[in-house]
Design an enzyme around this catalytic site. Structure first.
Site, PDB file in Angstrom:
ATOM      1  N   ARG A   1     -10.252 -11.615   0.970  1.00 21.73           N
ATOM      2  CA  ARG A   1     -10.876 -12.794   0.345  1.00 21.73           C
ATOM      3  C   ARG A   1     -10.298 -13.987   0.152  1.00 21.73           C
ATOM      4  O   ARG A   1     -10.943 -15.097   0.332  1.00 21.73           O
ATOM      5  CB  ARG A   1     -11.444 -12.303  -1.172  1.00 21.73           C
TER       6      ARG A   1
ATOM      7  N   LYS B   1       0.933  -1.166   0.012  1.00 21.32           N
ATOM      8  CA  LYS B   1      -0.065  -0.057   0.089  1.00 21.32           C
ATOM      9  C   LYS B   1       0.867   1.327   0.046  1.00 21.32           C
ATOM     10  O   LYS B   1       1.929   1.110   0.576  1.00 21.32           O
ATOM     11  CB  LYS B   1      -0.816   0.126   1.207  1.00 21.32           C
TER      12      LYS B   1
END
Length: 491
Positions: free
Chosen positions: A348, A273
């Site tokens: 996920r 990030k």
């Protein structure tokens, strides 16, 4: 702080402070009939304050007046309720939170009377006031060197609604679950990590007599959880697969599972990030797990006749020589293979194995909660949760529960055509698709790991965090959607 309902009228009540609600008027307000006796008892001060401050009952307006030393009540709060036609339980909850904020720093107020219009029923009124007062009072100061003195307020009496112990107990339990979730989210990653999160849940299980099974890394390997362990590989801290169970006395009416994303810190992995708020906020990436276990706390207190399994695959997403790389292929516990084309789409991957595990329990419904996609925030903003489901009855049940909770949801499409974007030439699927429809493809990915059980996915990336003190929220973790989950189980 004790909250109780009372049949007593405002005219007869005595204490340090009383809050009186007024609906908005375009003209100068007058003292309503139900408050004239109190106004006379206070020597006309209510009418005087209305006139002097030009108080018109506008929503969000609150006037605080200190009365003379000889008065039976020391402080008078006039509270604007806004348009009478828009008065409902959600507005009442927000009003109670505003009152809480107005009095929590006042060391002279130990008792508070509330004279507010009933919203729907006396019981709902009691519950909403309870929620608003507790959540409006809440501040997380655990990590400050100088602690604030606790609020002086000891007792709140909701006037004119009669005794409402069950409703107040419900509101209190909901708030305790919300606050537990908020504190998990607010704690930084050096305080709450997979190990300490598991320890916190262990304490919860001990307090309420819940069943707890924590799968260690070797257990997860034996169960074939390659998707979860692929994410966990880079961290120096061991992953913890947490399975907490509430079982009612007797035969349960229903058996359900709540699965929360438990990334206690998300660096993004090799798809790191950017610096700044994006990575600094990633302690909140376990907001789904926090809501899951916050709901567990409330449900354990309320003791419904439903068996509930609370599950979170807890880990960090870090960077190291052991970490998963873009292009790696992982095998989930249902045998499906996943090409990792983005290591920052890791939530996920952990949820995949958790959903497979949940379905093997033979539950009648599975709901997963995750701070999953920025795409959902782009679509719905930071107040509204995205809802995906393959079962209309389950989707409607969650929507109904959210209305009771006053938490905002919007059902999104499971457009099967979009799965084309997840297809991989070398594995069963990729973990991310194209930028367009990103929250939908994330939901479609998760759907691959639930075969025959009604399932819903809640993307809470927006409402899991508040940037400011507003309504019932303080800056930080919100505890969303603990109250919806509890209402869903209770229904």
């Amino acid at each position: 702080m004790e909250i109780r309902g009372s049949s007593q009228t405002a005219a007869a009540w005595a204490g340090e402070a009383i809050a009186l609600g007024f609906f908005e008027s375009e003209t100068v307000l007058t003292v309503p009939e139900n408050l004239t006796a109190l106004d006379e008892r206070l020597s006309g001060v209510i009418a005087e304050v209305i006139a002097e401050t030009e108080f018109k009952g506008k929503s969000g307006k609150l006037s605080v007046t200190r009365l003379g030393s000889g008065a039976p009540i020391k402080k008078l709060l006039l509270v604007g309720l806004g348009n009478a036609e828009k008065w409902n339980s959600a507005v009442l909850r927000s009003t109670a939170a505003a009152i809480a904020r107005a009095v929590k720093g006042d060391k002279a107020i130990t008792t508070l009377g509330l004279q507010l219009p009933v919203a729907e029923t006396e019981a709902i009124t009691a519950q909403m006031v309870t929620e608003g007062m507790y959540l409006g009072f809440y501040e997380d100061n655990r990590f400050k060197s100088e602690q604030k003195d606790p609020p002086a307020l000891e007792a709140v009496e909701i006037l004119g609604i009669g005794d409402q112990p069950a409703a107040i107990a419900l509101g209190t339990s909901l708030c305790e679950g919300v606050i537990y979730a908020r504190e998990l989210v607010n704690a930084p990653a050096n305080i709450i990590n997979p190990v300490t999160l598991a320890a916190s849940v262990e304490s919860l299980a001990s307090t309420y007599g819940l069943e707890l099974n924590i799968l260690e890394e070797a257990d997860c390997e034996a169960a074939g959880m390659g998707s979860f362990l692929g994410v966990a590989a880079a961290s120096d801290l061991p992953p913890k697969f947490i399975h907490l169970v509430y079982k009612p006395l007797g035969t349960p009416r229903k058996k359900v599972a709540i699965v929360g994303k438990g990334l206690t810190f998300d660096s993004g992995g090799y798809n790191i990030k950017p610096s700044g708020p994006s990575i600094a906020m990633m302690k909140m990436d376990m907001g789904g797990a926090a809501a899951t276990f916050g709901a567990a706390k409330a449900i354990a207190e309320l003791k419904p006749d439903v068996e509930v399994h609370f599950i979170s695959a807890a880990t960090e997403n870090m960077i190291s020589g052991r970490g998963m790389r873009p292009g790696d292929i992982l095998t989930a516990s249902n045998g499906k293979t996943i090409e990792v084309n983005n290591t920052d789409a890791e939530g996920r991957l952990t949820l995949a194995d958790a959903l497979v595990y949940a379905e093997k329990l033979g539950v009648e419904a599975i709901v997963d909660i995750a701070t999953l996609t920025g795409a959902c925030v782009i679509a719905l903003g930071d107040d509204i949760c995205g809802l995906w489901s393959d079962n209309d009855d389950l989707a409607q049940a969650i929507a109904t529960a959210s209305e009771k909770a006053g938490e905002k949801f919007w059902q999104m499409p499971l457009e099967e055509k979009y799965f084309e974007g997840l297809k991989s030439p070398i594995a069963d699927m990729k973990n991310t698709g194209p930028r367009e429809g990103g929250s939908i493809t994330a939901a479609l990915f998760l759907k691959e790991f639930v075969e025959n059980t009604p399932w819903a996915h809640l993307d809470i990336a927006g409402p899991a965090w508040s940037e400011k003190d507003a309504d019932i929220y303080s800056k930080g973790g919100t505890g969303f959607p603990v109250r919806t989950l509890v209402h869903w189980v209770l229904s």
